[in-house]
Write an enzyme that holds these catalytic residues in place. Structure first.
Site, short mmCIF file in Angstrom:
data_model
loop_
_atom_site.label_atom_id
_atom_site.label_comp_id
_atom_site.label_asym_id
_atom_site.label_seq_id
_atom_site.Cartn_x
_atom_site.Cartn_y
_atom_site.Cartn_z
N HIS A 1 0.85 -1.20 0.00
CA HIS A 1 0.00 0.00 0.00
C HIS A 1 0.89 1.25 0.00
O HIS A 1 1.94 1.26 0.63
CB HIS A 1 -0.90 -0.01 1.24
N ASP B 1 -11.31 1.72 -0.86
CA ASP B 1 -10.47 2.74 -0.20
C ASP B 1 -11.27 3.58 0.79
O ASP B 1 -10.94 4.74 1.04
CB ASP B 1 -9.76 3.65 -1.23
MN MN Z 1 -5.73 3.11 0.62
#
Ligand code: MN
Length: 362
Positions: free
Chosen positions: A179, A310
């Site tokens: 990430h 997200d």
């Molecule tokens: Mn993210």
């Protein structure tokens, strides 16, 4: 659930953020201190806005509020992960201890929850301790994979000193999600505008630039020759790399492999298609994303692409609509919505079993 071609279809979110209580406690002395570091800015950016409030509530909610948002978005299962910069902003001992505590808390939170799963953390600064934690996350804590917030103090996992971690991931069949986080301070000056403002450092460009750099370092390192079943996950439609695969191959062949140089035996795109999985996080919530989504599907294959919202940084609620409206065949949509995630991540059986199997297991 979403409806695909007249039938119900599960939807699994694979990049869904939350903050555990230890993370806030550990970081509190750092935020607002005089330590001028992109990590701290990163954290402050995610936890507090300019008025000092908004993101925290949706991030810390792992109860009714989150489930209600998931229901509105049609998301059946959210695989949780914390925020950048992860545990790597801390010194080795602190980082390793924090990873253990956060993994314990996450496991307790999701273990018997049919709607929530999550990814374990480790602190790469001490690779052998990290490898032990990776095993504990998957075997003992029942977590679904691992997540790392890209670089560790400006160092990258293509360095063989970190490969014990990959050895553990491969042996367990556990995917490692890389990430984004802010680039290391060595790159900071390049991400400032002419007035010295760090406008390019975060999600606008710095995250993708730094995370794709990390991925390309892995692609040319030979790590996938050593660990051919290693699984890496990238968000944000592969951080731009699907667009770049041909040129990576051409330049690697021409500049290195043809002369017998370069540590990797195969071409970058071959590893990308065999060892990488990509999620739609960040490029998933608007019909304007459709051509990019289809292009990424064409480049990596519908069996390597996975849904992600997200949350809470981008809209989960518009995401299902965008996926359904992207002009892809129902089989591709089902693969992206849940089938790939169920196949790729670990300990996913509890999300697909029916009530009878669940009762038998518990
Ligand atoms: Mn993210």
């Amino acid at each position: 659930m979403i409806q695909v071609d007249g039938a119900e279809c599960r939807l699994i979110g694979t990049e869904e953020h939350y903050v555990p209580s230890q993370y806030v406690r550990a970081n509190k002395p750092l935020v607002g201190s005089l330590w001028d570091d992109l990590d701290i800015e990163d954290l402050a950016f995610f936890l507090f806005d300019q008025r000092g409030k908004p993101w925290f509530d949706p991030l810390s909610d792992v109860g009714d509020g989150r489930i209600a948002t998931m229901d509105r978005a049609g998301i059946d299962v959210a695989l949780l992960s914390t925020l950048a910069p992860g545990v790597q902003a801390f010194r080795a001992d602190e980082g390793a201890a924090l990873a253990r505590d956060m993994n314990d808390e996450l496991s307790a939170l999701v273990r018997d929850n049919p709607r929530l799963g999550g990814f374990g953390l480790f602190c790469p600064t001490s690779p052998s301790r990290a490898a032990v934690e990776v095993q504990r996350c998957v075997r003992e804590l029942g977590l679904n994979g691992l997540i790392v917030y890209s670089h560790t103090g400006g160092e990258y996992l293509d360095d063989p000193k970190f490969w014990e971690i990959f050895e553990a991931c491969e042996a367990l069949g556990a995917p490692l999600y890389i990430h984004p986080r802010n680039p290391p301070s060595s790159l900071r000056r390049l991400l400032q505008n002419h007035k010295g403002e760090k406008v390019l450092a975060s999600g606008i460009w710095g995250f993708a630039m730094e995370t794709s750099l990390h991925a390309v370092r892995l692609l040319v390192s030979g790590v996938f020759d050593r660990f051919p079943r290693l699984k890496i996950v990238l968000g944000h439609l592969g951080e731009g790399l699907p667009y770049w695969l041909y040129r990576l191959d051409y330049m690697y062949e021409r500049g290195y492999r043809r002369q017998g140089n370069g540590a990797a035996k195969r071409l970058p795109s071959e590893y990308f298609r065999d060892n990488f999985f990509v999620t739609v996080s960040g490029i998933h919530e608007h019909p304007g994303c459709s051509p990019t989504l289809r292009f990424c599907r064409d480049m990596v294959g519908a069996d390597r692409l996975m849904f992600a919202s997200d949350h809470p940084f981008q809209s989960a609620e518009r995401a299902a609509e965008a996926l359904l409206g992207a002009g892809m065949a129902p089989g591709d949509v089902r693969a992206i919505a849940h089938l790939n995630a169920e196949r790729v991540f670990c300990n996913m059986g509890r999300f697909v079993e029916g009530p009878t199997e669940r009762a038998a297991r518990t």
